[in-house]
Design a protein around this motif. Structure first.
Motif, PDB file in Angstrom:
ATOM      1  N   ARG A 225       0.842  -1.209   0.000  1.00  0.00           N
ATOM      2  CA  ARG A 225       0.000   0.000   0.000  1.00  0.00           C
ATOM      3  C   ARG A 225       0.867   1.246   0.000  1.00  0.00           C
ATOM      4  O   ARG A 225       1.400   1.655   1.034  1.00  0.00           O
ATOM      5  N   PRO A 226       1.015   1.891  -1.147  1.00  0.00           N
ATOM      6  CA  PRO A 226       1.851   3.099  -1.213  1.00  0.00           C
ATOM      7  C   PRO A 226       1.314   4.215  -0.318  1.00  0.00           C
ATOM      8  O   PRO A 226       0.112   4.264  -0.022  1.00  0.00           O
ATOM      9  N   ILE A 227       2.204   5.110   0.100  1.00  0.00           N
ATOM     10  CA  ILE A 227       1.802   6.319   0.829  1.00  0.00           C
ATOM     11  C   ILE A 227       1.666   7.444  -0.193  1.00  0.00           C
ATOM     12  O   ILE A 227       2.640   7.779  -0.873  1.00  0.00           O
ATOM     13  N   PRO A 228       0.463   8.019  -0.342  1.00  0.00           N
ATOM     14  CA  PRO A 228       0.315   9.113  -1.314  1.00  0.00           C
ATOM     15  C   PRO A 228       0.989  10.388  -0.811  1.00  0.00           C
ATOM     16  O   PRO A 228       1.183  10.569   0.396  1.00  0.00           O
ATOM     17  N   MET A 229       1.317  11.264  -1.750  1.00  0.00           N
ATOM     18  CA  MET A 229       1.964  12.539  -1.392  1.00  0.00           C
ATOM     19  C   MET A 229       1.201  13.284  -0.302  1.00  0.00           C
ATOM     20  O   MET A 229       1.794  13.842   0.618  1.00  0.00           O
ATOM     21  N   PRO A 295      11.411  19.138 -16.235  1.00  0.00           N
ATOM     22  CA  PRO A 295      10.070  18.537 -16.192  1.00  0.00           C
ATOM     23  C   PRO A 295       9.413  18.779 -14.836  1.00  0.00           C
ATOM     24  O   PRO A 295      10.107  18.907 -13.818  1.00  0.00           O
ATOM     25  N   GLN A 296       8.082  18.872 -14.807  1.00  0.00           N
ATOM     26  CA  GLN A 296       7.374  18.871 -13.526  1.00  0.00           C
ATOM     27  C   GLN A 296       7.258  17.420 -13.064  1.00  0.00           C
ATOM     28  O   GLN A 296       7.235  16.502 -13.894  1.00  0.00           O
ATOM     29  N   PRO A 297       7.179  17.177 -11.749  1.00  0.00           N
ATOM     30  CA  PRO A 297       7.093  15.797 -11.261  1.00  0.00           C
ATOM     31  C   PRO A 297       5.823  15.105 -11.768  1.00  0.00           C
ATOM     32  O   PRO A 297       4.805  15.770 -11.975  1.00  0.00           O
ATOM     33  N   LEU A 298       5.898  13.799 -11.944  1.00  0.00           N
ATOM     34  CA  LEU A 298       4.702  13.035 -12.288  1.00  0.00           C
ATOM     35  C   LEU A 298       3.691  13.163 -11.146  1.00  0.00           C
ATOM     36  O   LEU A 298       4.048  13.500 -10.019  1.00  0.00           O
ATOM     37  N   GLY A 299       2.423  12.854 -11.455  1.00  0.00           N
ATOM     38  CA  GLY A 299       1.338  13.084 -10.505  1.00  0.00           C
ATOM     39  C   GLY A 299       1.534  12.449  -9.141  1.00  0.00           C
ATOM     40  O   GLY A 299       1.186  13.039  -8.114  1.00  0.00           O
ATOM     41  N   HIS A 300       2.108  11.240  -9.092  1.00  0.00           N
ATOM     42  CA  HIS A 300       2.239  10.557  -7.791  1.00  0.00           C
ATOM     43  C   HIS A 300       3.347  11.170  -6.942  1.00  0.00           C
ATOM     44  O   HIS A 300       3.514  10.788  -5.783  1.00  0.00           O
ATOM     45  N   LEU A 301       4.128  12.127  -7.510  1.00  0.00           N
ATOM     46  CA  LEU A 301       5.176  12.807  -6.735  1.00  0.00           C
ATOM     47  C   LEU A 301       4.879  14.301  -6.598  1.00  0.00           C
ATOM     48  O   LEU A 301       5.787  15.107  -6.398  1.00  0.00           O
ATOM     49  N   ASP A 302       3.611  14.659  -6.720  1.00  0.00           N
ATOM     50  CA  ASP A 302       3.258  16.078  -6.735  1.00  0.00           C
ATOM     51  C   ASP A 302       1.956  16.280  -5.959  1.00  0.00           C
ATOM     52  O   ASP A 302       1.076  15.426  -5.970  1.00  0.00           O
ATOM     53  N   CYS A 303       1.856  17.398  -5.234  1.00  0.00           N
ATOM     54  CA  CYS A 303       0.581  17.831  -4.666  1.00  0.00           C
ATOM     55  C   CYS A 303       0.743  19.313  -4.301  1.00  0.00           C
ATOM     56  O   CYS A 303       1.864  19.787  -4.086  1.00  0.00           O
ATOM     57  N   PRO A 304      -0.358  20.057  -4.246  1.00  0.00           N
ATOM     58  CA  PRO A 304      -0.246  21.498  -4.002  1.00  0.00           C
ATOM     59  C   PRO A 304       0.466  21.834  -2.689  1.00  0.00           C
ATOM     60  O   PRO A 304       1.303  22.750  -2.640  1.00  0.00           O
ATOM     61  N   ALA A 305       0.172  21.092  -1.614  1.00  0.00           N
ATOM     62  CA  ALA A 305       0.792  21.402  -0.321  1.00  0.00           C
ATOM     63  C   ALA A 305       2.300  21.215  -0.388  1.00  0.00           C
ATOM     64  O   ALA A 305       3.067  21.944   0.250  1.00  0.00           O
ATOM     65  N   ASN A 306       2.750  20.254  -1.159  1.00  0.00           N
ATOM     66  CA  ASN A 306       4.191  20.041  -1.296  1.00  0.00           C
ATOM     67  C   ASN A 306       4.840  21.197  -2.035  1.00  0.00           C
ATOM     68  O   ASN A 306       5.911  21.663  -1.664  1.00  0.00           O
ATOM     69  N   ARG A 307       4.169  21.655  -3.109  1.00  0.00           N
ATOM     70  CA  ARG A 307       4.746  22.775  -3.863  1.00  0.00           C
ATOM     71  C   ARG A 307       4.859  24.022  -2.973  1.00  0.00           C
ATOM     72  O   ARG A 307       5.854  24.727  -2.980  1.00  0.00           O
ATOM     73  N   SER A 308       3.812  24.273  -2.173  1.00  0.00           N
ATOM     74  CA  SER A 308       3.803  25.534  -1.412  1.00  0.00           C
ATOM     75  C   SER A 308       4.629  25.460  -0.131  1.00  0.00           C
ATOM     76  O   SER A 308       5.165  26.473   0.324  1.00  0.00           O
ATOM     77  N   ALA A 309       4.752  24.268   0.474  1.00  0.00           N
ATOM     78  CA  ALA A 309       5.424  24.207   1.786  1.00  0.00           C
ATOM     79  C   ALA A 309       6.102  22.864   2.045  1.00  0.00           C
ATOM     80  O   ALA A 309       6.257  22.458   3.188  1.00  0.00           O
ATOM     81  N   GLY A 310       6.559  22.184   1.001  1.00  0.00           N
ATOM     82  CA  GLY A 310       7.197  20.870   1.195  1.00  0.00           C
ATOM     83  C   GLY A 310       8.644  20.953   1.662  1.00  0.00           C
ATOM     84  O   GLY A 310       9.224  19.956   2.067  1.00  0.00           O
ATOM     85  N   GLY A 311       9.231  22.156   1.600  1.00  0.00           N
ATOM     86  CA  GLY A 311      10.633  22.296   2.003  1.00  0.00           C
ATOM     87  C   GLY A 311      10.769  22.710   3.461  1.00  0.00           C
ATOM     88  O   GLY A 311       9.779  22.963   4.164  1.00  0.00           O
ATOM     89  N   PHE A 312      12.014  22.763   3.921  1.00  0.00           N
ATOM     90  CA  PHE A 312      12.337  23.195   5.295  1.00  0.00           C
ATOM     91  C   PHE A 312      13.447  24.222   5.219  1.00  0.00           C
ATOM     92  O   PHE A 312      14.454  23.993   4.540  1.00  0.00           O
ATOM     93  N   ASP A 313      13.275  25.328   5.953  1.00  0.00           N
ATOM     94  CA  ASP A 313      14.308  26.365   6.002  1.00  0.00           C
ATOM     95  C   ASP A 313      15.220  26.069   7.193  1.00  0.00           C
ATOM     96  O   ASP A 313      14.958  26.513   8.307  1.00  0.00           O
TER      97      ASP A 313
END
Ligand code: CA
Length: 453
Positions: A225-229, A295-313
């Motif tokens: 069972r994969p973990i979705p983004m 390229p933009q990531p494929l769908g299973h490696l992308d989600c809006p929350a990741n784009r806006s705040a997936g990183g750490f400062d």
């Protein structure tokens, strides 16, 4: 986001543990990282949180407060047998404990009752927080991958898969050691000379560190069972500092075709504290913006929350002190300063990719981010890059063969291209943002000792 900013991040909070109010501490009340420790050879695996210069024994807090307390989760005692009790819990268990601890540690009326559970950090031996079952190391900095690729494949630095998936390999959990553990220089096979002949077997001559962030998995996933983004961050307890010690000459000879093996598995050092996802909530950053043409990531490696705040400062520094420097009372020199927000792939993408084929992560698993390097020379996260004369990110790019190197000068007059026996490498990490208390990760440290005869 799964970890909101709340009253526990209020910068005006003050603790009755005075040292936590020092503006320079890594461990104000807004941090409360998890650790495991022992005192004087006593019972190992006591779970604590760090507050100022003190450790708070969490199982003892459970006892002192009596049963049931807010440190319990239902009928479970969370901290009586290491971290395993907490790791088994649903994801919000620590959020609840954190709120309770902030209340207890800011309320002067609790000081008398809780003081017996405090001890000075300098009186304790900090251990691995928990036994790690599996360890996977990624390669998520495009700056690191481009620098290293350019040294050995000038015309083809990044392989075609790099911008489509977070590259990684399965590492070795048995050789993960806590900060402060001496690192024995490994022996290994090294390439034959260019004119042919046999490889040699000798102590590593190109010993290196790799500045990385470690990710501690809390809840796992069922096999198949994969973990979705969108759920990936629910599976993380927190982050630590990690040094992936690397034998570059061994790596160069052994790595094809199956990737790193003995060049990487002789030791991996982790810092003693898990800085939790809750503590890191104010220090999130957008995922790295991909340059035009990528390229933009494929769908299973992308989600809006990741784009806006997936990183750490998280600001990350590496410091070096040779044994001569320490003998002469000279402080360490800073080799580099970078930031974890410069990673091409986020932690959530690493988790989604790792499980995308149904592979199961388990509580306590450790993921390494890969060497954290940035676009500038002083943000390169290992000596292989720092002492290399090339710069593929200069304008125009400067590509030089991997052997073109300028050593780093130390204040004793010594120089370093790679690590020598007696060298002490210390990684530090911290988060700063206007309107919030600075929090830190403590240190991840190791001294190189000579190869076994
Ligand atoms: Ca690595």
């Amino acid at each position: 986001m799964p970890y909101p900013i709340d009253e526990t991040h209020d910068p005006s909070l003050r603790s009755w543990v005075d040292s936590a109010n020092d503006p320079d501490t890594d461990f104000p009340i807004q941090n409360l990282p998890l650790c495991a420790f022992r005192v004087d050879g006593g019972r190992p695996g006591r779970v604590g949180t760090r507050i100022g210069d003190q450790l708070l024994d969490l199982a003892m807090v459970e006892d002192l407060l009596g049963t049931p307390t807010l440190l319990h989760h239902g009928e479970d005692r969370l901290f009586e047998s290491g971290l395993s009790g907490l790791l088994r819990q649903p994801r919000l268990a620590w959020s609840n404990v954190r709120r309770t601890l902030v209340r207890l540690l800011t309320d002067r009326a609790q000081a008398e009752k809780l003081r017996p559970a405090l001890l000075p950090e300098c009186d304790a031996q900090l251990l691995l927080t928990h036994p790690v079952g599996d360890y996977t190391d990624f390669y998520a900095s495009v700056y690191h991958a481009t620098n290293v690729g350019s040294m050995f494949r000038p015309d083809n630095a990044l392989l075609p898969n790099y911008k489509w998936l977070p590259v990684g390999y399965h590492g070795r959990a048995s050789s993960i050691v806590p900060s402060g553990t001496p690192i024995t220089r490994p022996r290994g096979q090294q390439s034959p000379a260019d004119d042919g002949g046999s490889p040699t077997f000798a102590p590593c001559k190109m010993l290196d560190y790799e500045l990385e962030i470690g990710v501690i998995i809390a809840r796992g996933n069922d096999l198949g069972r994969p973990i979705p983004m969108s759920e990936a961050e629910h599976h993380i307890l927190g982050l630590c500092l990690l040094n992936d010690w690397s034998a570059r000459d061994v790596q160069k000879w052994e790595y094809q075709p199956l990737g790193p093996f003995l060049a990487k598995n002789f030791a991996t050092t982790v810092s003693p504290y898990i800085v939790t996802m809750e503590a890191l909530a104010p220090f999130r950053a957008p995922a790295m913006e991909r340059p035009p043409g990528d390229p933009q990531p494929l769908g299973h490696l992308d989600c809006p929350a990741n784009r806006s705040a997936g990183g750490f400062d998280i600001t990350l520094e590496v410091h070096l002190a040779s044994s001569q420097m320490r003998d002469r009372g000279l402080g360490p020199v800073r080799l580099s300063k970078g930031n974890f927000r410069d990673m091409y792939w986020t932690v959530a993408q690493m988790i989604a990719h790792h499980t995308s084929n149904g592979c199961n992560l388990q509580p306590g698993d450790l993921l390494g981010s890969g060497t954290v390097s940035g676009p500038t020379r002083d943000s390169r996260g290992c000596l292989l890059e720092l002492t290399w004369d090339g710069d593929p990110f200069a304008h125009p790019p400067l590509i030089k063969p991997g052997s073109a190197r300028t050593p780093i000068a130390l204040p004793t007059g010594e120089t370093r291209t790679f690590l020598q026996d007696g060298d002490e490498v210390t990684i530090k990490g911290y988060c700063q943002r206007s309107g919030f208390r600075r929090i830190g990760f403590g240190q991840c440290r190791g001294v190189i000792t000579p190869a076994h005869p």
